[in-house]
Enzyme design. Structure first.
Site, PDB file in Angstrom:
ATOM      1  N   ASN A   9       0.868  -1.177   0.000  1.00  0.00           N
ATOM      2  CA  ASN A   9       0.000   0.000   0.000  1.00  0.00           C
ATOM      3  C   ASN A   9       0.907   1.230   0.000  1.00  0.00           C
ATOM      4  O   ASN A   9       1.492   1.560   1.022  1.00  0.00           O
ATOM      5  CB  ASN A   9      -0.904  -0.024   1.247  1.00  0.00           C
ATOM      6  CG  ASN A   9      -1.753   1.231   1.343  1.00  0.00           C
ATOM      7  OD1 ASN A   9      -1.778   2.043   0.417  1.00  0.00           O
ATOM      8  ND2 ASN A   9      -2.442   1.396   2.465  1.00  0.00           N
ATOM      9  N   LYS A  11       0.098   4.257  -0.317  1.00  0.00           N
ATOM     10  CA  LYS A  11      -0.542   5.456   0.248  1.00  0.00           C
ATOM     11  C   LYS A  11      -0.297   6.640  -0.692  1.00  0.00           C
ATOM     12  O   LYS A  11      -0.277   6.456  -1.902  1.00  0.00           O
ATOM     13  CB  LYS A  11      -0.053   5.688   1.677  1.00  0.00           C
ATOM     14  CG  LYS A  11      -0.183   4.407   2.515  1.00  0.00           C
ATOM     15  CD  LYS A  11       0.008   4.593   3.975  1.00  0.00           C
ATOM     16  CE  LYS A  11      -0.159   3.238   4.676  1.00  0.00           C
ATOM     17  NZ  LYS A  11      -0.118   3.313   6.115  1.00  0.00           N
ATOM     18  N   HIS A 100      -9.606   1.388   4.811  1.00  0.00           N
ATOM     19  CA  HIS A 100      -8.293   1.550   5.456  1.00  0.00           C
ATOM     20  C   HIS A 100      -8.414   2.505   6.638  1.00  0.00           C
ATOM     21  O   HIS A 100      -9.215   3.443   6.606  1.00  0.00           O
ATOM     22  CB  HIS A 100      -7.258   2.078   4.449  1.00  0.00           C
ATOM     23  CG  HIS A 100      -5.869   2.018   5.008  1.00  0.00           C
ATOM     24  ND1 HIS A 100      -5.354   3.007   5.810  1.00  0.00           N
ATOM     25  CD2 HIS A 100      -4.915   1.059   4.922  1.00  0.00           C
ATOM     26  CE1 HIS A 100      -4.128   2.655   6.180  1.00  0.00           C
ATOM     27  NE2 HIS A 100      -3.838   1.484   5.649  1.00  0.00           N
ATOM     28  N   GLU A 102      -6.718   4.910   7.567  1.00  0.00           N
ATOM     29  CA  GLU A 102      -6.523   6.339   7.259  1.00  0.00           C
ATOM     30  C   GLU A 102      -7.777   6.921   6.606  1.00  0.00           C
ATOM     31  O   GLU A 102      -8.079   8.108   6.775  1.00  0.00           O
ATOM     32  CB  GLU A 102      -5.271   6.512   6.384  1.00  0.00           C
ATOM     33  CG  GLU A 102      -4.006   6.361   7.230  1.00  0.00           C
ATOM     34  CD  GLU A 102      -2.895   5.569   6.581  1.00  0.00           C
ATOM     35  OE1 GLU A 102      -2.834   5.505   5.344  1.00  0.00           O
ATOM     36  OE2 GLU A 102      -2.078   4.999   7.331  1.00  0.00           O
ATOM     37  N   GLU A 172      -5.354  -4.509  10.712  1.00  0.00           N
ATOM     38  CA  GLU A 172      -4.345  -3.453  10.860  1.00  0.00           C
ATOM     39  C   GLU A 172      -4.651  -2.641  12.119  1.00  0.00           C
ATOM     40  O   GLU A 172      -5.424  -1.683  12.072  1.00  0.00           O
ATOM     41  CB  GLU A 172      -4.365  -2.527   9.645  1.00  0.00           C
ATOM     42  CG  GLU A 172      -4.030  -3.227   8.341  1.00  0.00           C
ATOM     43  CD  GLU A 172      -3.438  -2.270   7.304  1.00  0.00           C
ATOM     44  OE1 GLU A 172      -2.456  -2.658   6.685  1.00  0.00           O
ATOM     45  OE2 GLU A 172      -3.950  -1.147   7.143  1.00  0.00           O
ATOM     46  N   GLY A 178       2.597   2.547  10.706  1.00  0.00           N
ATOM     47  CA  GLY A 178       3.584   3.613  10.523  1.00  0.00           C
ATOM     48  C   GLY A 178       4.252   4.046  11.822  1.00  0.00           C
ATOM     49  O   GLY A 178       4.918   5.080  11.880  1.00  0.00           O
ATOM     50  N   SER A 218       3.535  -1.813  10.470  1.00  0.00           N
ATOM     51  CA  SER A 218       4.983  -1.849  10.689  1.00  0.00           C
ATOM     52  C   SER A 218       5.621  -3.196  10.335  1.00  0.00           C
ATOM     53  O   SER A 218       6.565  -3.643  10.993  1.00  0.00           O
ATOM     54  CB  SER A 218       5.317  -1.455  12.136  1.00  0.00           C
ATOM     55  OG  SER A 218       4.908  -0.127  12.389  1.00  0.00           O
TER      56      SER A 218
HETATM   57  P1  13P Z   1       3.026   0.584   7.660  1.00  0.00           P
HETATM   58  O1  13P Z   1       3.555  -0.717   7.100  1.00  0.00           O
HETATM   59  O2  13P Z   1       3.759   1.779   7.164  1.00  0.00           O
HETATM   60  O3  13P Z   1       2.887   0.507   9.150  1.00  0.00           O
HETATM   61  O4  13P Z   1       1.526   0.752   7.077  1.00  0.00           O
HETATM   62  C1  13P Z   1       0.639  -0.303   7.174  1.00  0.00           C
HETATM   63  C2  13P Z   1      -0.565   0.013   6.384  1.00  0.00           C
HETATM   64  O5  13P Z   1      -1.317   0.902   6.710  1.00  0.00           O
HETATM   65  C3  13P Z   1      -0.812  -0.785   5.170  1.00  0.00           C
HETATM   66  O6  13P Z   1      -2.093  -0.566   4.663  1.00  0.00           O
END
Ligand code: 13P
Length: 258
Positions: A9, A11, A100, A102, A172, A178, A218
């Site tokens: 992903n 983003k 997601h 976010e 997640e 992140g 992560s």
């Molecule tokens: P990270 O791997 O940067 O923690 O992000 C995970 C994520 O949100 C994947 O959709």
């Protein structure tokens, strides 16, 4: 269907040319991705929408699948700024991330909107990667299972015609995204078992047992194999560590070595 999923992903990162370069470098690192090479690990890349088509084109001779990070639930019409499933499919996308964290917590999507998007994605015959996960304060207050239960319940209730080809779930935990603070293997295992039970309850034993459950938060080279040792985890959805082709290739090898 592949047994294991490795999903990137990106983003809101990477330009068109950076996305194309990534595919070139990844294939250099993992030549087995060139068709027909159907390995055990299915790579799925979710670029920004602007690069969806160019990444799909760059990946044309490979087994890599490409998808969108979000979609709208209507097929067309006056919805400024939104993108429909027919548009995503036409651009070469065969998967969509739905709900997601976010989208939920930064943009403000609620469970009902997520459910509408999930239904539309499944009806379009596109693989929906439904994201679920709790906030840190929800976990600390002992509410992690309740939150995930509610997210699954509103999304899956009354869904017809769903199979492992049109549904995957990504757990997640929001506090692990992140943050560099990845969830422990026992925590993920406990939640994966719970998600599997709920899937079976909502969509039936036959189909519920085959739906992929991915972990995200992560994930990086070195910690992936711990998650992949969990029986009910059959994939990973990777953010930060998916941005660099060499680190993503290392994740691929780690998953393949399982
Ligand atoms: P990270 O791997 O940067 O923690 O992000 C995970 C994520 O949100 C994947 O959709």
């Amino acid at each position: 269907m592949p047994k294991l999923w490795l999903a990137a992903n990106w983003k809101m990162n990477k330009t068109v040319s950076e996305g194309q370069a990534f595919v070139g470098r990844l294939v250099e690192q993992i030549p087995g991705l060139i068709k027909p090479g159907a390995g055990e690990v299915q790579v799925l890349i979710f670029p920004g929408l602007v690069s969806l088509q160019s990444v799909a084109t760059a990946a044309r001779d490979t087994t890599i699948r490409v998808g969108a990070q979000d979609c709208y639930f209507e097929a067309h019409g006056a919805f400024t700024g939104e993108v429909s499933l027919p548009q995503i499919k036409d651009a070469g996308g065969s998967a969509v991330i739905v709900g997601h964290s976010e989208r939920r917590h930064v943009i403000g999507e609620d469970n009902r909107l997520v459910a509408a998007k999930l239904r539309a994605t499944i009806n379009a015959g596109v693989l929906a990667v439904l994201c679920v996960g709790e906030l840190a304060e929800e976990r600390d207050a002992g509410g992690a299972f309740r939150v995930v239960d509610e997210q699954l319940e509103t999304a899956l209730a009354g869904l017809a015609g769903v199979t492992e080809r049109t549904l995957a779930v990504a757990y997640e935990p929001v506090w692990a995204i992140g943050s560099g603070r990845s969830a422990t293997v026992p925590d993920v295992e406990e939640m994966a078992i719970f998600i599997r039970e709920r899937l079976v309850e909502h969509i039936g034993e036959e189909r519920g047992k085959d739906v992929a459950i991915m972990y995200g938060g992560s994930v990086k080279p070195g910690n992936l194999s711990g998650y992949m040792s969990i029986r009910d985890i059959t994939g990973a959805l990777v953010g930060g560590a998916s941005l660099d082709a060499d680190s993503f290739a290392a994740l691929y090898r780690e998953m393949e070595g399982q």
